[in-house]
Design a protein around this motif. Sequence first.
Motif, short mmCIF file in Angstrom:
data_model
loop_
_atom_site.label_atom_id
_atom_site.label_comp_id
_atom_site.label_asym_id
_atom_site.label_seq_id
_atom_site.Cartn_x
_atom_site.Cartn_y
_atom_site.Cartn_z
N GLN A 125 -6.00 0.21 -3.05
CA GLN A 125 -5.57 -0.81 -4.00
C GLN A 125 -4.39 -1.60 -3.45
O GLN A 125 -3.24 -1.20 -3.58
N PRO A 126 -4.66 -2.73 -2.75
CA PRO A 126 -3.55 -3.54 -2.26
C PRO A 126 -2.78 -4.15 -3.44
O PRO A 126 -3.33 -4.35 -4.52
N ALA A 184 1.46 -5.95 -0.35
CA ALA A 184 1.65 -4.61 0.23
C ALA A 184 0.26 -4.01 0.43
O ALA A 184 -0.46 -3.75 -0.53
N GLY A 185 -0.14 -3.87 1.69
CA GLY A 185 -1.47 -3.36 1.99
C GLY A 185 -1.61 -1.91 1.59
O GLY A 185 -0.64 -1.19 1.37
N CYS A 186 -2.86 -1.46 1.48
CA CYS A 186 -3.11 -0.07 1.11
C CYS A 186 -3.49 0.73 2.34
O CYS A 186 -3.95 0.19 3.35
N GLU A 191 1.47 -4.60 6.08
CA GLU A 191 2.01 -3.25 5.99
C GLU A 191 1.99 -2.79 4.54
O GLU A 191 1.87 -3.58 3.62
N ASN A 192 2.12 -1.46 4.35
CA ASN A 192 2.14 -0.95 2.98
C ASN A 192 3.55 -0.89 2.42
O ASN A 192 3.76 -0.37 1.33
N ILE A 193 4.52 -1.46 3.14
CA ILE A 193 5.91 -1.47 2.69
C ILE A 193 6.41 -2.92 2.65
O ILE A 193 6.25 -3.66 3.61
N VAL A 194 6.98 -3.29 1.52
CA VAL A 194 7.63 -4.60 1.37
C VAL A 194 9.11 -4.34 1.10
O VAL A 194 9.45 -3.55 0.22
#
Length: 213
Positions: A45-46, A104-106, A114-117
């Motif tokens: 889930q992005p 924020a990618g999953c 990336e999954n971190i913002v």
Amino acid sequence: STLAFAACDTLPTDIPEESVAEHRSADNGGTRLYEVYIVNLTGGQPLSPGVVVTHNRRVRLFRVGRKASEGIRLIAENGDPTTAVNDLTDAKGVSNVSATTMPAGCNGCPGPFENIVRLPMTAEGNARFLSMSLMLICTNDGFAGLDRVRLPRRLEQPKVVYARAYDAGTEANDEKWDSIVDPCGGIGPVAGPQDGTNDRPATERRIRRHRGI
């Protein structure tokens, strides 16, 4: 102070080490500086760009059981924080409002995100709370949200909070490609058509926890 806000479908015991960076904070003339990390821990889930705001106890970005504001609706349906940012800017009780600039990618999803913002936030005076809203991209009108999370009392003390999934109640949850935004098929776990179609089967329900997420 370092804050890490995680949207997740399971509750791990801690935030991944790569999300924590050295950050020196200061209290300059009553202005407190925070480094916020939004960490997407889901596997499918992005999260869209969204809004993050520091404020006093009288401000509510959203409330469960109440109808969504236009700003929350546009985040939850389209991943567009523009209206929410405009409504909150210079609003009474608001100290700092910011829009995240990228999704924020999953974990395991395609795409360059990336999954971190990360983003800096400030708070002044009695602005002791933080709220946020980001679209769950592969839903009709779901969003990851935090409502009035208390900021750390001590600047050197990190704080971790897990976001919950909410249904804005403004669009039917039909889960059809034609009524879910194209980025779901582009950066989500399953490829889908990028045809610009985004139907909106409108509803008039109240904000609630999102069933099944």
